[in-house]
Design an enzyme around this catalytic site. Structure first.
Site, PDB file in Angstrom:
ATOM      1  N   GLU A 210      -6.039   4.996   2.147  1.00  0.00           N
ATOM      2  CA  GLU A 210      -6.274   3.621   2.610  1.00  0.00           C
ATOM      3  C   GLU A 210      -7.288   2.874   1.749  1.00  0.00           C
ATOM      4  O   GLU A 210      -7.355   1.647   1.812  1.00  0.00           O
ATOM      5  CB  GLU A 210      -6.754   3.665   4.064  1.00  0.00           C
ATOM      6  CG  GLU A 210      -6.186   2.564   4.924  1.00  0.00           C
ATOM      7  CD  GLU A 210      -4.717   2.797   5.240  1.00  0.00           C
ATOM      8  OE1 GLU A 210      -3.911   1.927   4.883  1.00  0.00           O
ATOM      9  OE2 GLU A 210      -4.379   3.835   5.827  1.00  0.00           O
TER      10      GLU A 210
ATOM     11  N   THR B 248      -0.845   4.166  10.161  1.00  0.00           N
ATOM     12  CA  THR B 248      -0.499   4.378   8.753  1.00  0.00           C
ATOM     13  C   THR B 248      -1.386   5.386   8.049  1.00  0.00           C
ATOM     14  O   THR B 248      -2.531   5.613   8.442  1.00  0.00           O
ATOM     15  CB  THR B 248      -0.593   3.020   8.001  1.00  0.00           C
ATOM     16  OG1 THR B 248      -0.057   3.167   6.694  1.00  0.00           O
ATOM     17  CG2 THR B 248      -2.014   2.518   7.911  1.00  0.00           C
TER      18      THR B 248
ATOM     19  N   ASP C 262      -6.349  -0.265  -0.010  1.00  0.00           N
ATOM     20  CA  ASP C 262      -6.218  -1.558   0.675  1.00  0.00           C
ATOM     21  C   ASP C 262      -7.447  -2.437   0.492  1.00  0.00           C
ATOM     22  O   ASP C 262      -7.434  -3.620   0.834  1.00  0.00           O
ATOM     23  CB  ASP C 262      -5.947  -1.359   2.172  1.00  0.00           C
ATOM     24  CG  ASP C 262      -4.453  -1.264   2.470  1.00  0.00           C
ATOM     25  OD1 ASP C 262      -3.651  -1.540   1.552  1.00  0.00           O
ATOM     26  OD2 ASP C 262      -4.092  -0.922   3.609  1.00  0.00           O
TER      27      ASP C 262
ATOM     28  N   THR D 219       3.943   3.417   6.428  1.00  0.00           N
ATOM     29  CA  THR D 219       3.420   2.927   7.720  1.00  0.00           C
ATOM     30  C   THR D 219       4.503   3.066   8.785  1.00  0.00           C
ATOM     31  O   THR D 219       5.687   3.176   8.471  1.00  0.00           O
ATOM     32  CB  THR D 219       2.928   1.462   7.601  1.00  0.00           C
ATOM     33  OG1 THR D 219       1.954   1.377   6.584  1.00  0.00           O
ATOM     34  CG2 THR D 219       2.360   0.915   8.903  1.00  0.00           C
TER      35      THR D 219
ATOM     36  N   ARG E 268      -8.886   1.570  12.530  1.00  0.00           N
ATOM     37  CA  ARG E 268      -8.708   1.530  11.077  1.00  0.00           C
ATOM     38  C   ARG E 268      -9.702   2.489  10.416  1.00  0.00           C
ATOM     39  O   ARG E 268     -10.833   2.659  10.898  1.00  0.00           O
ATOM     40  CB  ARG E 268      -8.982   0.096  10.618  1.00  0.00           C
ATOM     41  CG  ARG E 268      -8.801  -0.177   9.141  1.00  0.00           C
ATOM     42  CD  ARG E 268      -7.383  -0.251   8.759  1.00  0.00           C
ATOM     43  NE  ARG E 268      -7.174  -0.895   7.469  1.00  0.00           N
ATOM     44  CZ  ARG E 268      -6.065  -0.735   6.755  1.00  0.00           C
ATOM     45  NH1 ARG E 268      -5.088   0.045   7.185  1.00  0.00           N
ATOM     46  NH2 ARG E 268      -5.905  -1.361   5.616  1.00  0.00           N
TER      47      ARG E 268
ATOM     48  N   ASN F 237      -1.191   4.672   4.778  1.00  0.00           N
ATOM     49  CA  ASN F 237      -1.027   3.737   3.670  1.00  0.00           C
ATOM     50  C   ASN F 237       0.236   4.110   2.902  1.00  0.00           C
ATOM     51  O   ASN F 237       1.318   3.762   3.306  1.00  0.00           O
ATOM     52  CB  ASN F 237      -2.257   3.656   2.773  1.00  0.00           C
ATOM     53  CG  ASN F 237      -2.215   2.399   1.902  1.00  0.00           C
ATOM     54  OD1 ASN F 237      -1.492   1.457   2.229  1.00  0.00           O
ATOM     55  ND2 ASN F 237      -2.942   2.382   0.812  1.00  0.00           N
TER      56      ASN F 237
ATOM     57  N   SER G 161      -6.108  -5.073   6.264  1.00  0.00           N
ATOM     58  CA  SER G 161      -4.766  -4.550   6.544  1.00  0.00           C
ATOM     59  C   SER G 161      -3.786  -5.693   6.758  1.00  0.00           C
ATOM     60  O   SER G 161      -4.181  -6.827   7.030  1.00  0.00           O
ATOM     61  CB  SER G 161      -4.825  -3.698   7.816  1.00  0.00           C
ATOM     62  OG  SER G 161      -3.533  -3.327   8.223  1.00  0.00           O
ATOM     63  N   SER G 162      -2.497  -5.388   6.645  1.00  0.00           N
ATOM     64  CA  SER G 162      -1.453  -6.356   7.009  1.00  0.00           C
ATOM     65  C   SER G 162      -0.766  -5.966   8.315  1.00  0.00           C
ATOM     66  O   SER G 162       0.153  -6.655   8.759  1.00  0.00           O
ATOM     67  CB  SER G 162      -0.383  -6.423   5.912  1.00  0.00           C
ATOM     68  OG  SER G 162      -0.947  -6.852   4.706  1.00  0.00           O
TER      69      SER G 162
ATOM     70  N   GLY H 204       5.894  -1.834   6.363  1.00  0.00           N
ATOM     71  CA  GLY H 204       6.322  -2.723   5.274  1.00  0.00           C
ATOM     72  C   GLY H 204       5.228  -3.373   4.455  1.00  0.00           C
ATOM     73  O   GLY H 204       5.470  -4.371   3.782  1.00  0.00           O
TER      74      GLY H 204
HETATM   75  N1  GLY Z   1      -1.883   0.202   4.596  1.00  0.00           N
HETATM   76  C1  GLY Z   1      -1.129  -0.953   4.827  1.00  0.00           C
HETATM   77  C2  GLY Z   1      -1.855  -1.947   5.653  1.00  0.00           C
HETATM   78  O1  GLY Z   1      -2.730  -1.594   6.407  1.00  0.00           O
HETATM   79  O2  GLY Z   1      -1.563  -3.109   5.535  1.00  0.00           O
END
Ligand code: GLY
Length: 505
Positions: A420, A399, A423, A381, A106, A401, A452-453, A473
């Site tokens: 990013e 990603t 986020d 992403t 990340r 983002n 992050s998701s 998503g």
């Molecule tokens: N940038 C989307 C995530 O990391 O959730």
């Protein structure tokens, strides 16, 4: 999908129209309900050329990790809206012997970042500052991540894995309808956020089948091929990033780049009924939220109610309300904030947390701390899943983002920088581009990773590899993965059916 020794390995790529799968050895089979089948190995990615690169690498004797590194670099060329070298991601993997692991590559906040960097003098959010331009960029992690993944688990030489991407960038690719349309859709933003004519735009709109040659990106990939992480974090590439920072008031320094390190983390593991779930720990919220949703679901007879029964949909919604409220309050980079991981996954805690769900009453989301926003399964992403001939499985979500990240393409280097930083919780309670809110746990701090998701996940059944999952998503990643698992585990669907049916978020 891969059929091997009568164990079904399911790989899939949710909702990606360009999603391709390729067999390792035998001819591909396609079934309307099972999807693509292969007899020994498989690559699933958002772009057929990236998938092909992964397959070629495995045919040369590479394993799933070699293929993953090659696919990541290939996506940076053929799928530039989300495939990248200027962004970050997470890898979850399971070796053939069952050992699981994860790598966090990340992005990080630059050392000069501060909590109020996107606020004006009145402490109001400056619209767009965390989304567009060099200031929106976190220190990229992909190149260090790929080098580390290869150093520990790769079989082939690193250069061999970067080579196919150099050829794709140098010789050009035919644009798919999707890529042509996406460049055209974002044309204005790409012009506004760059100080020069970026090489992926031309005078006329792009058409499907047009040839895209990326000479500068090829040169950057050559430096990475020859020098590994130094080809990105030092020397020419680093200098070019720094020039871009100066032009756009960005704050990434040479030291930020040199200091960047991807981190090996213990993957999150838990059970849903007879399935063992292996997923990404913080700084992703994905693993914790997914396990909270699945464990919370065990309290309810989904199987008896059935797919899309009003009770099923109602309870899924109520579970998600509570889980996303926990996300907003408790989740952030564990190196900076004491994420109460064990408590959040404690069975008793979850039992009590979900105990006020009433089949006849809808809880107001605002009562449990969540913004009222329209949520769509965005196409930002990207995800790829790989299983090799040996049985190793790799699940990577990566990603920038937003599509094309900050929209800034590094002049002379040919790649997009992420955005990013959005986020992070740039102000407590202020929703990010996906409508997610946050608090202290995810506040900006120098060198911290933003929450992050992304939820790269691997599922075992009876100690055997059963599913490899992941998707794009934004905020819906978690609920997409959750429903895909339920669709297979509780509603008797094949993976292809589980992907095809509508979802709720
Ligand atoms: N940038 C989307 C995530 O990391 O959730």
């Amino acid at each position: 999908m891969t059929l091997k020794n009568s164990i079904i390995f399911f790989l899939f790529c949710l909702l990606l129209p360009g999603c391709q799968s390729s067999p390792g050895d035998g001819p591909p089979h396609k079934s309307p309900t099972l999807g693509q089948l292969a007899d020994s190995a498989m690559v699933v990615s958002a772009h057929p050329l990236a998938t092909e690169v992964g397959v070629i690498i495995m045919r040369k004797g590479g394993n799933a990790f070699d293929a993953a590194v090659a696919v990541q670099f290939a996506l940076a060329v053929v799928y530039p809206r989300a495939g990248n070298i200027g962004g970050g991601g997470f890898a979850v993997f399971r070796l053939a012997d069952g050992l699981a692991g994860s790598l966090d590559f990340r992005e990080k906040a630059p050392a000069a970042a501060s909590e109020n960097m996107y606020l004006d003098q009145n402490e109001e959010v400056v619209t767009g500052l965390s989304l567009f331009g060099a200031l929106a960029t976190g220190v990229p992690g992909v190149v260090d991540g790929m080098v580390k993944l290869h150093d520990r688990y790769g079989k082939l030489g690193f250069a061999e894995l970067v080579e196919p991407s150099i050829a794709l960038a140098r010789n050009g690719i035919r644009l798919t309808t999707g890529e042509a349309r996406k460049f055209n859709d974002y044309r204005q933003q790409l012009i506004e956020n760059n100080t020069y004519d970026i090489p992926v735009l031309k005078a006329q709109p792009w058409q499907e089948g047009d040839s895209l040659i990326q000479k500068e990106l090829a040169q950057t990939l050559v430096r990475i091929r020859d020098q590994g992480r130094d080809g990105f974090y030092r020397g020419t590439t680093a200098d070019l990033i720094l020039i871009e920072m100066e032009k756009g008031n960005g704050i990434i320094t040479h030291q930020d780049l040199e200091n960047y390190e991807a981190i090996w983390r213990e993957p999150l593991m838990g059970y849903y009924k007879d399935l063992k779930i292996i997923s990404m720990p913080p700084p992703s919220s994905g693993g914790i939220a997914l396990l909270q949703l699945l464990k919370g679901s065990e309290k309810f007879p989904f199987q008896e109610w059935g797919f899309r029964h009003s009770n099923t949909l109602h309870v899924m919604t109520e579970l998600a309300r509570r889980v996303y409220a926990d996300r907003a309050t408790y989740l952030g980079d564990p190196d900076f904030y004491p994420v109460p991981q064990q408590d959040l996954l404690d069975s008793l805690y979850l039992w009590e947390r979900m105990s006020d769900i009433d089949l006849n009453t809808k809880t107001a989301s605002s009562d449990i701390k969540e913004g009222q926003v329209e949520i769509i399964e965005s196409i930002e992403t990207t995800h790829f899943s790989i299983v090799d001939f040996y049985g190793n499985a790799v699940s990577i979500t990566t990603t920038l983002n937003g599509n094309y990240g900050s929209k800034v393409m590094v002049e002379g280097a040919g790649f997009f920088l992420n955005n990013e930083m959005d986020d992070f919780s740039i102000k407590p309670g202020h929703p990010n581009q996906f409508g997610l809110v946050g608090s202290e746990a995810n506040a900006i701090k120098p060198q911290k990773r933003m929450l992050s998701s992304m939820t790269p996940t691997i599922v075992e059944k009876n100690r055997q590899l059963f599913m490899v999952l992941g998707t794009n998503g934004g905020s819906t990643i978690i609920t997409q993965i959750y429903q895909a698992i339920l669709n297979v585990a509780d509603f008797g669907m094949t993976m292809q059916e589980a992907v095809n049916v509508p979802r709720i978020h």
